[in-house]
Design an enzyme around this catalytic site. Structure first.
Site, PDB file in Angstrom:
ATOM      1  CD  GLU A 133      11.750 -12.314   0.496  1.00  0.00           C
ATOM      2  OE1 GLU A 133      12.308 -13.466   0.461  1.00  0.00           O
ATOM      3  OE2 GLU A 133      12.742 -12.240   1.342  1.00  0.00           O
ATOM      4  CD  GLU A 146       3.993  -0.580  -1.729  1.00  0.00           C
ATOM      5  OE1 GLU A 146       3.717  -1.642  -1.345  1.00  0.00           O
ATOM      6  OE2 GLU A 146       4.422   0.397  -0.786  1.00  0.00           O
ATOM      7  N   GLY A 189       0.825  -1.173  -0.309  1.00  0.00           N
ATOM      8  CA  GLY A 189      -0.361  -0.088   0.089  1.00  0.00           C
ATOM      9  C   GLY A 189       0.606   1.000  -0.181  1.00  0.00           C
ATOM     10  CD  GLU A 203       0.897   4.126  -3.213  1.00  0.00           C
ATOM     11  OE1 GLU A 203       2.210   2.969  -2.946  1.00  0.00           O
ATOM     12  OE2 GLU A 203       1.231   5.553  -3.140  1.00  0.00           O
TER      13      GLU A 203
END
Length: 132
Positions: free
Chosen positions: A105, A56, A36, A52
């Site tokens: 990660e 991401e 987020g 988002e």
């Protein structure tokens, strides 16, 4: 001090695994969290979470429902975050780390076998999701 509004998504796949990201930056540095980010001025919450997640982790999502809200307050650092968290389903994209400067990660975890270091704003949303 100012209040920062953020959004996040609990994304569960067909194997009942949840997508988590390892945070390399504050807030909640060195912890696992749902993906987020921050709401931009004049941006609607649902638009923000869709944007988002794409930025991401390269995932396209469909929002299912509002799951919960969470607050993270660190007075010593003059930080106050309010997070609006949705449940969502993956509808496209190839999940990967699109922001290696921010994320260490990106991984799927079995919902009932999560890592120990979970960001505080993600805890309640994951607990609600576990209960189904």
């Amino acid at each position: 001090m100012q209040i920062v509004v953020g959004v996040g998504a609990v994304i569960v796949n067909e194997k009942y695994e949840v997508l988590l990201v390892y945070r390399k930056k504050e807030p909640e540095q060195f912890k696992w969290s749902i993906p987020g980010g921050k709401v931009e001025l004049y941006e609607q919450l649902e638009e923000t979470v869709i944007r988002e997640i794409k930025e991401e982790v390269n995932a396209d999502i469909r929002i299912k429902q509002l799951l919960c809200t969470a607050e993270t307050i660190h007075q010593e650092r003059e930080e106050h975050f309010v997070s609006i968290i949705y449940s969502a389903e993956l509808i496209g994209g190839n999940v990967k780390n699109n922001e290696p400067d921010k994320l260490g990660e990106v991984r799927w975890f079995p919902l009932h076998d999560l890592p120990k270091d979970i960001a505080s704003f993600s805890v309640e949303a994951l607990e609600i999701t576990k209960k189904g």
